[in-house]
Design an enzyme around this catalytic site. Sequence first.
Site, short mmCIF file in Angstrom:
data_model
loop_
_atom_site.label_atom_id
_atom_site.label_comp_id
_atom_site.label_asym_id
_atom_site.label_seq_id
_atom_site.Cartn_x
_atom_site.Cartn_y
_atom_site.Cartn_z
N GLU A 125 1.77 -5.03 7.57
CA GLU A 125 0.70 -5.02 6.56
C GLU A 125 -0.55 -5.71 7.13
OE1 GLU A 125 3.07 -6.72 3.44
OE2 GLU A 125 4.25 -4.88 3.41
N SER A 132 13.54 -2.59 3.94
CA SER A 132 14.40 -2.25 2.80
C SER A 132 15.85 -2.72 2.98
CB SER A 132 14.35 -0.74 2.53
OG SER A 132 13.03 -0.35 2.21
N HIS A 147 2.87 -8.86 11.11
CA HIS A 147 3.50 -8.01 10.09
C HIS A 147 2.73 -6.70 9.98
CE1 HIS A 147 4.95 -6.51 6.26
NE2 HIS A 147 6.01 -7.27 6.47
N LYS A 188 5.28 -12.29 0.63
CA LYS A 188 3.99 -11.60 0.60
C LYS A 188 3.05 -12.23 -0.44
CE LYS A 188 6.48 -7.54 2.08
NZ LYS A 188 6.48 -6.11 2.30
N GLU A 243 10.52 -3.92 12.66
CA GLU A 243 10.34 -3.41 11.30
C GLU A 243 9.69 -2.03 11.36
OE1 GLU A 243 10.27 -6.77 8.27
OE2 GLU A 243 8.25 -6.57 9.01
C1 PEP Z 1 8.83 -6.81 5.00
O1 PEP Z 1 7.84 -6.90 4.30
O2 PEP Z 1 8.87 -7.40 6.09
C2 PEP Z 1 9.94 -6.00 4.51
C3 PEP Z 1 10.92 -5.74 5.35
O3 PEP Z 1 9.87 -5.56 3.23
P1 PEP Z 1 11.02 -4.78 2.41
O4 PEP Z 1 12.30 -5.55 2.63
O5 PEP Z 1 10.58 -4.82 0.99
O6 PEP Z 1 11.10 -3.41 2.98
#
Ligand code: PEP
Length: 249
Positions: A96, A212, A94, A11, A166
């Site tokens: 975000e 996570s 993604h 990121k 995700e």
């Molecule tokens: C991500 O940003 O794709 C992600 C899975 O983040 P995290 O592992 O911190 O949840």
Amino acid sequence: MRKNIVAGNWKMNKDMAQTDLLIADLKNQEQTSNAEVMIAPTFTNLHQSFNALEDSKIEVIAQNMHFAESGAYTGEISASMLKGVGVKTVILGHSERRAYFNETDELLAKKVDAALANDMRVIFCFGEELADRKSDNHEAVVKNQITNALFHLEAPALKNIVLAYEPVWAIGTGETASPEQAQEMHQYIRETLVNRYDEATANSISILYGGSVKPANAKEIFSKPDVDGGLIGGAALKAEDFYAIVNAF
Ligand code: PEP
């Protein structure tokens, strides 16, 4: 044959000096699994990352790109610019990018097409929000996302697509989908691929889980039959943690 993949999404973290330090740490780790390992540093640090990893099996990938080849798109970066520094794989969609930069499935379809036209591999991210899961709408949401952004592609193009499921409620929150929830969704995604394409195509696509993933839960998540690896955020910023996940296969 689908591959096991662990990709670290850095990121907007790590400046030049910190990137050098983390890469040096990563190079000191031992890999005991067969997973393909990738890291996605920020755009400005891609070039130095390629140099630092010249003699390594770690692939350097990008976090995003624009769909146009060039032009009046201030602040954006094209596929050919990424290719120029050596990037062969790009993360698209993604959550975000979807949430903070208004990226829609329709826009993402254009980005996917541009990446594939440039012979790049795409890690395509999608996943439901908490409200979708609470209202038992999560499968429909995910099906729409992949249908809108990917299902215009013909089967041969999918060899350059990696899927990353995700769930938004699990990203950066410390809350993980249970291994059973991940398996259930990955199996549903694979069935959706069988229905649109065929068994062989569906079975050749790697489906990563993201949200996570940590050293403590990676082994159980990766042990599920339809989970082919992980897209890792927070835990990718520490070499020991990242490699504990890489070696969880
Ligand atoms: C991500 O940003 O794709 C992600 C899975 O983040 P995290 O592992 O911190 O949840």
